[in-house]
Design a protein around this motif. Structure first.
Motif, PDB file in Angstrom:
ATOM      1  N   VAL A 134       0.815  -1.210   0.000  1.00 56.20           N
ATOM      2  CA  VAL A 134       0.000   0.000   0.000  1.00 56.20           C
ATOM      3  C   VAL A 134       0.849   1.261   0.000  1.00 56.20           C
ATOM      4  N   ASN A 135       1.854   1.306   0.855  1.00 58.13           N
ATOM      5  CA  ASN A 135       2.657   2.525   0.976  1.00 58.13           C
ATOM      6  C   ASN A 135       3.380   2.863  -0.323  1.00 58.13           C
ATOM      7  N   TYR A 136       4.066   1.891  -0.882  1.00 62.53           N
ATOM      8  CA  TYR A 136       4.854   2.164  -2.079  1.00 62.53           C
ATOM      9  C   TYR A 136       3.989   2.340  -3.315  1.00 62.53           C
ATOM     10  N   ILE A 137       2.876   1.615  -3.400  1.00 63.36           N
ATOM     11  CA  ILE A 137       1.977   1.796  -4.545  1.00 63.36           C
ATOM     12  C   ILE A 137       1.375   3.200  -4.519  1.00 63.36           C
ATOM     13  N   SER A 138       0.959   3.662  -3.340  1.00 64.58           N
ATOM     14  CA  SER A 138       0.393   5.016  -3.231  1.00 64.58           C
ATOM     15  C   SER A 138       1.420   6.065  -3.640  1.00 64.58           C
ATOM     16  N   ALA A 139       2.652   5.891  -3.147  1.00 63.05           N
ATOM     17  CA  ALA A 139       3.711   6.842  -3.492  1.00 63.05           C
ATOM     18  C   ALA A 139       4.048   6.773  -4.979  1.00 63.05           C
ATOM     19  N   TRP A 140       4.097   5.558  -5.512  1.00 61.65           N
ATOM     20  CA  TRP A 140       4.440   5.380  -6.935  1.00 61.65           C
ATOM     21  C   TRP A 140       3.410   6.047  -7.835  1.00 61.65           C
ATOM     22  N   ILE A 141       2.119   5.842  -7.523  1.00 59.98           N
ATOM     23  CA  ILE A 141       1.056   6.436  -8.337  1.00 59.98           C
ATOM     24  C   ILE A 141       1.163   7.961  -8.320  1.00 59.98           C
ATOM     25  N   GLY A 142       1.334   8.535  -7.122  1.00 55.78           N
ATOM     26  CA  GLY A 142       1.414   9.990  -7.019  1.00 55.78           C
ATOM     27  C   GLY A 142       2.579  10.578  -7.783  1.00 55.78           C
ATOM     28  N   LEU A 143       3.764   9.985  -7.614  1.00 55.95           N
ATOM     29  CA  LEU A 143       4.948  10.523  -8.287  1.00 55.95           C
ATOM     30  C   LEU A 143       4.911  10.258  -9.789  1.00 55.95           C
ATOM     31  N   ASP A 144       4.232   9.186 -10.188  1.00 56.97           N
ATOM     32  CA  ASP A 144       4.051   8.926 -11.624  1.00 56.97           C
ATOM     33  C   ASP A 144       3.131   9.973 -12.237  1.00 56.97           C
ATOM     34  N   GLY A 162       4.384   5.872   6.454  1.00 55.89           N
ATOM     35  CA  GLY A 162       4.655   4.845   5.456  1.00 55.89           C
ATOM     36  C   GLY A 162       4.702   5.356   4.032  1.00 55.89           C
ATOM     37  N   VAL A 163       3.655   6.063   3.604  1.00 57.55           N
ATOM     38  CA  VAL A 163       3.627   6.573   2.230  1.00 57.55           C
ATOM     39  C   VAL A 163       4.666   7.673   2.056  1.00 57.55           C
ATOM     40  N   GLY A 164       4.796   8.537   3.067  1.00 59.56           N
ATOM     41  CA  GLY A 164       5.778   9.614   2.976  1.00 59.56           C
ATOM     42  C   GLY A 164       7.191   9.099   2.834  1.00 59.56           C
ATOM     43  N   GLY A 165       7.554   8.095   3.619  1.00 59.91           N
ATOM     44  CA  GLY A 165       8.882   7.499   3.504  1.00 59.91           C
ATOM     45  C   GLY A 165       9.100   6.852   2.156  1.00 59.91           C
ATOM     46  N   ALA A 166       8.050   6.179   1.655  1.00 60.15           N
ATOM     47  CA  ALA A 166       8.150   5.560   0.337  1.00 60.15           C
ATOM     48  C   ALA A 166       8.350   6.605  -0.743  1.00 60.15           C
ATOM     49  N   ALA A 167       7.625   7.722  -0.645  1.00 60.19           N
ATOM     50  CA  ALA A 167       7.769   8.806  -1.625  1.00 60.19           C
ATOM     51  C   ALA A 167       9.179   9.363  -1.618  1.00 60.19           C
ATOM     52  N   CYS A 168       9.758   9.510  -0.419  1.00 56.21           N
ATOM     53  CA  CYS A 168      11.138   9.997  -0.322  1.00 56.21           C
ATOM     54  C   CYS A 168      12.085   9.062  -1.071  1.00 56.21           C
ATOM     55  N   GLY A 169      11.943   7.761  -0.821  1.00 56.71           N
ATOM     56  CA  GLY A 169      12.838   6.789  -1.439  1.00 56.71           C
ATOM     57  C   GLY A 169      12.696   6.707  -2.949  1.00 56.71           C
ATOM     58  N   ILE A 170      11.462   6.695  -3.427  1.00 59.49           N
ATOM     59  CA  ILE A 170      11.234   6.604  -4.873  1.00 59.49           C
ATOM     60  C   ILE A 170      11.775   7.846  -5.577  1.00 59.49           C
ATOM     61  N   ALA A 171      11.494   9.022  -4.996  1.00 58.26           N
ATOM     62  CA  ALA A 171      11.967  10.267  -5.610  1.00 58.26           C
ATOM     63  C   ALA A 171      13.489  10.327  -5.628  1.00 58.26           C
ATOM     64  N   PHE A 224       4.258  16.431  -1.866  1.00 59.74           N
ATOM     65  CA  PHE A 224       3.509  15.190  -1.619  1.00 59.74           C
ATOM     66  C   PHE A 224       2.991  15.291  -0.190  1.00 59.74           C
ATOM     67  N   ASP A 225       1.675  15.527  -0.047  1.00 58.05           N
ATOM     68  CA  ASP A 225       1.100  15.713   1.282  1.00 58.05           C
ATOM     69  C   ASP A 225       0.466  14.424   1.785  1.00 58.05           C
ATOM     70  N   CYS A 226       0.945  13.942   2.934  1.00 59.34           N
ATOM     71  CA  CYS A 226       0.425  12.724   3.549  1.00 59.34           C
ATOM     72  C   CYS A 226      -0.229  13.009   4.897  1.00 59.34           C
ATOM     73  N   VAL A 227      -0.424  14.284   5.231  1.00 60.56           N
ATOM     74  CA  VAL A 227      -0.949  14.661   6.541  1.00 60.56           C
ATOM     75  C   VAL A 227      -2.383  15.171   6.457  1.00 60.56           C
ATOM     76  N   GLY A 228      -2.655  16.037   5.483  1.00 59.37           N
ATOM     77  CA  GLY A 228      -4.017  16.537   5.323  1.00 59.37           C
ATOM     78  C   GLY A 228      -4.376  17.733   6.183  1.00 59.37           C
ATOM     79  N   ARG A 229      -3.370  18.482   6.627  1.00 51.80           N
ATOM     80  CA  ARG A 229      -3.629  19.710   7.388  1.00 51.80           C
ATOM     81  C   ARG A 229      -3.643  20.890   6.430  1.00 51.80           C
ATOM     82  N   PRO A 230      -4.780  21.593   6.297  1.00 48.74           N
ATOM     83  CA  PRO A 230      -4.887  22.670   5.312  1.00 48.74           C
ATOM     84  C   PRO A 230      -3.804  23.727   5.418  1.00 48.74           C
ATOM     85  N   ASP A 231      -3.423  24.138   6.641  1.00 48.14           N
ATOM     86  CA  ASP A 231      -2.435  25.204   6.758  1.00 48.14           C
ATOM     87  C   ASP A 231      -1.081  24.781   6.198  1.00 48.14           C
TER      88      ASP A 231
END
Length: 334
Positions: A134-144, A162-171, A224-231
């Motif tokens: 889940v983590n790496y697929i979510s990150a892969w889709i977003g960065l793709d 999880g997704v944030g760390g995966a995004a860091c690694g893929i990027a 790549f936002d994985c938190v969802g805080r508007p500010d």
């Protein structure tokens, strides 16, 4: 034609819920094990992680799920029945259908379409491989979607997750520069630490100023936002340069954020939403194939396993994820 093993078990344990609720509604049941139909394969599951979406699924927040159901999206195991070319293969996978519209991976056996099979990286254990999906697929889709390129700068909000760390690694693997934003200090085993030394503390009251310090006053290319805080998102959007892209995967019901429209369109920025639940396991398998070399080479670090639970203790594992345990929580079947 399918070749089913002669000693295939007739029944095997699975974690089930008959009604929606908290971890207390989960119980291990003995379920029939059938030879797979044409076009399917039977996987003996060795390990499967518990994701926050699995917890939400049991709670009843996924409208597509009708109990009784076996939950679980991610899996790693061995093919024990199906096409001859797959028998004995060590596989890993995930999918937005597994555990939702079909029985999932929190069981001794899992039936999936043959198209959902992907060979597990030899460098990863079953527990590690079962914690990737889940983590790496979510990150892969977003960065793709964002088409991140070598030399570009990526800001990950929630990089210790999880997704944030995966995004860091893929990027990082694609040659991008990574700025990791997380609350406090990222753990020593966080995947983000494998990708960058440039960290921002989300506890800083002036997030915009923190971004400026991290970039040396320059703009960023992708958020790549994985938190969802508007500010936080609003500050990050303001820091995007020409052609900037923002990927959102989190938020709260009814919550909104402000976007200053004229600067946004004049910079030709893009806002991208990602929902990995929309991808069936057969659609995720090619992405798992694409991820394999990164784990084999060490470009992507092995997931940090925080807790291991036997299938019989699966409800405790769900309770840990519901409490927000850092690191991956994995069910082991063997």
């Amino acid at each position: 034609m399918n070749d089913a093993p002669l000693a295939l078990a007739t029944h095997a344990p699975a974690l089930r819920f008959q009604r929606h609720g908290g971890p207390e509604v989960l119980a291990v049941e003995q379920m029939p094990v059938a030879a797979p139909a044409e076009g399917e394969a039977l996987v003996q599951v060795h390990a499967a992680s518990i994701n926050p979406s699995d917890v939400k699924n049991v709670l009843g927040r996924m409208k597509q799920t009708v109990p009784p159901r076996t939950p679980g999206r991610d899996f790693a195991g061995v093919v024990v029945a199906g096409p001859a070319e797959w028998l004995g293969a060590e596989v890993w996978g995930t999918g937005g259908d597994i555990g939702f519209t079909r029985d999932g991976s929190h069981a001794a056996y899992l039936t999936v379409p043959v198209a959902a099979l992907s060979r597990k990286p030899a460098k990863l254990s079953f527990e590690q491989a079962g914690a990737v999906g889940v983590n790496y697929i979510s990150a892969w889709i977003g960065l793709d979607y964002a088409q991140i390129r070598e030399g570009e700068t990526l800001l990950v909000i929630g990089a210790s997750g999880g997704v944030g760390g995966a995004a860091c690694g893929i990027a990082r693997g694609k040659g991008a520069k990574v700025i990791a934003a997380c609350r406090g200090q990222a753990p020593a085993d966080a995947p983000a630490r494998h990708a960058t030394d440039n960290f921002i503390d989300l506890n800083d009251p002036d997030f915009a100023a923190s971004i400026a310090r991290a970039t040396g006053g320059k703009t960023i290319d992708v958020v790549f936002d994985c938190v969802g805080r508007p500010d936080l998102v609003e500050a990050a959007l303001a820091a995007l340069g020409f052609g900037g892209r923002a990927i959102l995967i989190s938020g709260s019901p009814g919550e909104s954020m402000k976007v200053e429209m004229i600067p946004f369109y004049r910079r030709e920025c893009r806002l991208i939403g990602v929902d990995s639940l929309k991808r069936r396991a057969s659609e995720c398998a090619p992405m798992m194939d694409a991820l394999r070399p990164g784990f084999e080479s060490g470009t992507y670090p092995a997931p940090a396993i925080a807790e291991r639970h036997a299938l019989a203790d699966g409800a405790s594992g769900y309770a840990s994820v519901a409490r927000g345990t850092r690191g991956r929580v994995v069910l082991t079947m063997r």
